[in-house]
Design a protein around this motif. Structure first.
Motif, PDB file in Angstrom:
ATOM      1  N   SER A   1      -1.981   5.897   2.685  1.00  0.00           N
ATOM      2  CA  SER A   1      -1.682   4.406   1.761  1.00  0.00           C
ATOM      3  C   SER A   1      -2.737   3.712   3.227  1.00  0.00           C
ATOM      4  O   SER A   1      -3.437   2.796   3.234  1.00  0.00           O
TER       5      SER A   1
ATOM      6  N   TRP B   1       1.013  -1.747   0.075  1.00  0.00           N
ATOM      7  CA  TRP B   1       0.327  -0.052  -0.157  1.00  0.00           C
ATOM      8  C   TRP B   1       0.642   0.932  -0.241  1.00  0.00           C
ATOM      9  O   TRP B   1       0.856   2.479  -0.446  1.00  0.00           O
TER      10      TRP B   1
ATOM     11  N   ALA C   1      -5.930   1.093   2.900  1.00  0.00           N
ATOM     12  CA  ALA C   1      -5.715  -0.641   3.531  1.00  0.00           C
ATOM     13  C   ALA C   1      -6.711  -1.239   4.492  1.00  0.00           C
ATOM     14  O   ALA C   1      -7.565  -1.951   4.216  1.00  0.00           O
TER      15      ALA C   1
END
Length: 317
Positions: free
Chosen positions: A102, A30, A106
């Motif tokens: 990120s 990610w 996730a």
């Protein structure tokens, strides 16, 4: 002589190693994606990733001694999975990370088990349990707190609602791939062979989409970009998929899906370290609620045998 308790299977190295390895690798992907979309059109970044990964997964299939002959029905299935998973899902995820950190994306992707369950109910008649619903609402409450905090900071300077929209489409695309590959044709095929052809078809779709939306490719000369491509393509795609699905067959999809918790923890740690994510009472509460809700929902899914996996075929990312 009494048989060992089923939970003891979780303590074997052949289970622990792939369990932790897939969680750690997928957790890192990610963050790596954030560099992939720095000055590079997301669609071209996705296309280049799978141009590297596709020949490698075919080589893995042959090294594993799996036949690449999957028949006409298998190719139609691979086409559907490839477009949904390796084109749609990844293109949506990369675009989501233009607007959301990120780790948050996730965490949002833990809701994949929800869309899997809903599609499984609509298309395959699978029952949704009460505890699954309870766990889902707890996880969604936690994710909402994290997104609320994200909206207040807007660290990437993008559009938070647009990031949520792209992430939601990515979850839906991955879930469609999960449900589609769980049909009778998919269960009869070697997973790595199906993955290889699906990745090939997805790569072709990626190239077409990239050329249509961004024109001819502009290849960056940053070393970090190409190192990231190698990590995402080989570790994040080729290594983890066979490991994960071997794990699914060893301990079941429900238990294997618990490495999603490892994934989220790693992703949030990297977001904290490299994306200057700031923790406070709101975000800590949100993260704890998301993990607790995920555990409750996964335990509920584990209670009944389910043919639909609770992890993305790429999951992760």
């Amino acid at each position: 002589m009494s048989l060992p308790h089923p939970d003891h299977t979780l303590l074997r190295l052949r289970v622990i190693v792939p369990f932790l390895l897939t969680g750690l690798i997928w957790g890192s992907t990610w963050w790596v994606i954030t560099d992939q979309i720095d000055g590079v059109p997301p669609s071209w970044s996705v296309a280049i990733r799978f141009m590297v990964a596709t020949p490698a997964i075919f080589i893995v299939a042959r090294l594993m001694g799996k036949s690449l002959a999957i028949g006409k029905a298998g190719h139609w299935l691979a086409l559907a999975v490839g477009i949904a998973q390796f084109c749609g899902n990844f293109n949506f995820v990369y675009r989501a990370e233009l607007h959301l950190t990120s780790g948050i994306v996730a965490v949002m992707f833990t809701l994949l088990i929800v869309s899997n369950a809903v599609l499984g109910w609509l298309l395959l008649g699978q029952r949704i349990t009460r505890n699954f619903v309870i766990g889902t609402f707890i996880a969604m409450a936690g994710i909402s707190l994290l997104l609320w905090h994200e909206a207040g900071l807007n660290p990437l300077g993008g559009s938070i609602p647009l990031g949520i929209f792209w992430a939601a489409l990515g979850i839906l695309a991955a879930s469609i791939a999960n449900v589609v590959q769980a049909n009778e044709t998919g269960r009869a095929l070697p997973m790595v062979s199906l993955l290889a052809w699906a990745m090939l078809y997805g790569t072709i779709a990626d190239l077409a989409l990239a050329w249509f939306t961004a024109g001819p490719p502009t290849l960056p000369d940053r070393t970090t970009f190409w190192l990231g491509i190698g990590w995402l393509a080989l570790a994040g795609s080729v290594v983890t998929f066979p490991l994960h699905y071997t794990l699914v067959r060893e301990i079941g999809a429900g238990r294997a899906a618990y490495n999603g918790i490892v994934t989220v923890i790693v992703a949030m740690l990297l977001t904290t370290m490299f994306e200057d994510y700031r923790w406070n009472a709101l975000t800590v509460s949100g993260a704890l609620l998301a993990v607790v809700g995920l555990v409750i929902a996964l335990r509920a899914r584990q209670a009944k045998a389910q043919p639909v996996p609770t992890k993305p075929m790429a999951s992760e990312s």
